[in-house]
Design an enzyme around this catalytic site. Structure first.
Site, PDB file in Angstrom:
ATOM      1  CE  LYS A 127      19.297  51.461 -41.093  1.00  0.00           C
ATOM      2  NZ  LYS A 127      19.716  50.298 -41.628  1.00  0.00           N
ATOM      3  CG  HIS A 130      26.452  55.253 -45.706  1.00  0.00           C
ATOM      4  ND1 HIS A 130      26.265  54.216 -46.651  1.00  0.00           N
ATOM      5  CD2 HIS A 130      25.472  54.765 -45.289  1.00  0.00           C
ATOM      6  CE1 HIS A 130      25.985  53.107 -47.170  1.00  0.00           C
ATOM      7  NE2 HIS A 130      24.731  53.008 -46.072  1.00  0.00           N
ATOM      8  CG  HIS A 133      22.754  55.314 -48.925  1.00  0.00           C
ATOM      9  ND1 HIS A 133      22.968  56.051 -47.729  1.00  0.00           N
ATOM     10  CD2 HIS A 133      21.952  54.518 -48.825  1.00  0.00           C
ATOM     11  CE1 HIS A 133      22.503  55.488 -47.105  1.00  0.00           C
ATOM     12  NE2 HIS A 133      22.230  54.586 -47.341  1.00  0.00           N
TER      13      HIS A 133
END
Length: 573
Positions: A127, A130, A133
């Site tokens: 993933k 982004h 985080h």
């Protein structure tokens, strides 16, 4: 550097029979209004013990407290004993200490011989990394730097989300709609596309969820096809993550994801069974926590696969046995509060006396100008793109205001990345953060660029002082005349410098990096007021050297403080 509160305590304790030094120390305050003294003792809590009114106690102490080398005068006002320090001694002591300590100014040995494990960042494999985080990454890194500066041995662990049912979903998605060449070219973006595609299709075809669960069970059982695909997804993701960490200037001691603890979970399950903590419930196995006002913790699904609780318990036990930590910090958003309460309690019920050493460090969520984030729906703002935009915006500002600046690209990176980090750390960690370009990149507001610009300003003054000098000015070899730093603005800067060590310790105790961030803004503002009101490079050599010593002390402190929260300190801007 002298601890003036302790010096005051020792003076007062001689005059207050029946009181302990610790009691007096806990009562002492630093008045916000310096006209009320540099240090103040509210005498109200001493009244009952000393059988005198607060004002009578204050007046008695005023009469008998000796104004020695560090006390200028004492006043008794409305039950307060207000103590004014000798400004000359205070200025000299603080500045000499900062200049001598240099890179170690603010450091202590509180944690010497003790270990802190900090679990932070922990993005999910396959993933995008982004902006959601960002908070765990920069808060965790700041706590790592702060604890290290206080003498602790720190172990930074990136507990990668590299295990779980989502990998079953990704395997199913790749087999149905994936292409090796497209994954090689698109990397993590293509993996995200497949992940989103799975959820879109699963809404119409729920059987896909069962297939995903079955593939994850295969993965846990060591199926070679599943493992090969999983390793490939991990390698692709790590390549992107490490590039972002390099951009942020953040490193880890260990990248040990959830999968690392696969062979350690059987031991946990057996121990739970031995302690009669594991209960079967509709084919699954749980730990009941009703008596602690918590829902049950699911440890093993009915298909035999593990869950977060199981892996976190196994990880904590491994870390305690391996690192012998004094405390272990888990930096995640507040939505996981219940999860941590549950498995911390399980550790306690297992008889681990060190359960109290496990500490969840929750924080508020981040959004970009009000937009929430969702990986499942593909609504993400990639952190790398955000950082690059910040760098580009700073680059444009530099081109407009200082086009001839050397090393522009690197300075733009330092300030742009620093703006994003500082924006995240500027408020209490528990508060939600909305990222705003206008706020974060402002050189005048309470921002990272403002503090970095102030450091560059101090560095510029010191460079100018050295122009034409055979021996560069350092402040180490000359005697500072403290009487020359009695201006109100200078004393305010010195007072800020004096508090630096206490602020770092408080940030460590409260696990709150924003204490350091706010301090740096306060110091920068105090210095800029001094800079605007009092010329530094004056003709009078004594005044010049005294003021330069203050500039150097500010430069050192800003540099040290910025480093603690993960920012660099360019000397030119």
């Amino acid at each position: 550097m002298q601890n003036y509160k302790l010096l005051v305590v020792r003076q007062i304790n001689k005059l207050t029979e029946g009181t302990e030094e610790g009691e007096i120390l806990s009562l002492l305050e630093y008045p916000v209004n310096r006209q009320m003294g540099d240090i103040s003792l509210p005498c109200f809590k001493l009244s009952k013990k000393m059988k005198m009114s607060p004002q009578a106690i204050a007046e008695n102490l005023q009469r008998n407290l000796s104004c020695d080398t560090f006390i200028e005068r004492v006043e008794a006002v409305s039950g307060y004993l207000n103590i004014f320090l000798d400004k000359g001694q205070f200025a000299s002591g603080v500045i000499h200490h900062v200049l001598e300590a240099d890179e170690r100014f603010g450091a202590q040995n509180i944690g010497q011989g003790r270990t802190v494990v900090i679990d932070f960042s922990s993005p999910n494999i396959a993933k995008p990394f982004h902006v959601g985080h960002l908070r765990s990454t920069v808060i965790g890194n700041a706590l790592y730097q702060i604890h290290s500066f206080q003498g602790y041995k720190c172990i930074g662990i990136n507990h990668l989300g590299d295990w779980g049912t989502q990998f079953g979903k990704l395997i199913v998605a790749y087999q149905n709609w994936g292409d090796k060449e497209q994954v090689m070219q698109g990397a993590i973006d293509e993996l995200l596309r497949l992940y989103v595609k799975f959820h879109e299709e699963a809404e119409q075809n729920p059987e896909l969820e069962e297939q995903a669960r079955a593939w994850f069970v295969k993965l846990e059982q060591g199926d070679e096809q599943a493992l090969t695909l999983w390793r490939w997804f991990v390698d692709i993701s790590l390549g992107e993550f490490k590039r972002i960490y390099e951009l942020l200037g953040i490193t880890f001691d260990y990248f040990t994801g959830e999968s690392f603890y696969n062979d350690k979970m059987d031991k946990v399950i057996k121990e739970l069974q031995h302690k009669n903590l594991l209960v079967e419930d509709d084919g699954a196995r749980i730990v009941k926590l009703d008596e602690f006002n918590m829902p049950p913790a699911l440890m093993i699904k009915k298909d035999g696969s593990s869950l977060y609780h199981t892996r976190d318990v196994a990880a904590a036990i491994y870390r305690k046995e391996t690192f012998h930590f004094e405390k272990a910090l888990y930096v995640t958003d507040y939505a996981q509060n219940l999860h941590f309460q549950q498995w911390f309690k399980i550790i306690e019920l297992m008889g681990c006396e060190w359960a109290s050493e496990l500490i969840h460090v929750p924080f508020g969520r981040v959004s970009l100008e009000g937009m929430s984030l969702s990986t499942r729906k593909g609504n993400v703002v990639k952190l790398e793109e955000l950082l690059q935009q910040a760098i580009d915006k700073i680059q444009a500002i530099i081109e407009e205001k200082n086009a001839n600046l050397e090393n522009k690209a690197e300075i733009a990176r330092q300030v742009g990345v620093g703006a994003v980090i500082f924006n995240d750390l500027s408020g209490n960690r528990i508060k939600d953060v909305v990222f705003s370009w206008e706020t974060a990149l402002n050189f005048e507001g309470e921002t990272g660029p403002y503090v970095q610009y102030t450091h560059a300003r101090a560095s510029s003054v010191l460079r100018k002082a050295n122009q034409g000098q055979a021996v560069p000015w350092s402040g180490q070899e000359m005697a500072i005349e403290p009487a020359l730093l009695r201006e109100r603005e200078a004393l305010e800067v010195i007072w800020q410098l004096y508090h630096f060590t206490d602020k770092i310790e408080l940030a460590m105790m409260k696990l709150e990096p924003s204490i350091v961030s706010r301090y740096l803004v306060d110091l920068a503002q105090a210095f800029n007021r001094f800079y605007h009101d009092h010329p530094i490079l004056v003709e009078d050599a004594a005044v010049r050297n005294a003021r330069l010593s203050l500039v150097k002390a500010v430069q050192i402190t800003l540099r040290n403080g910025l480093r603690l929260i993960g920012l660099q300190s360019p000397e030119r801007l």
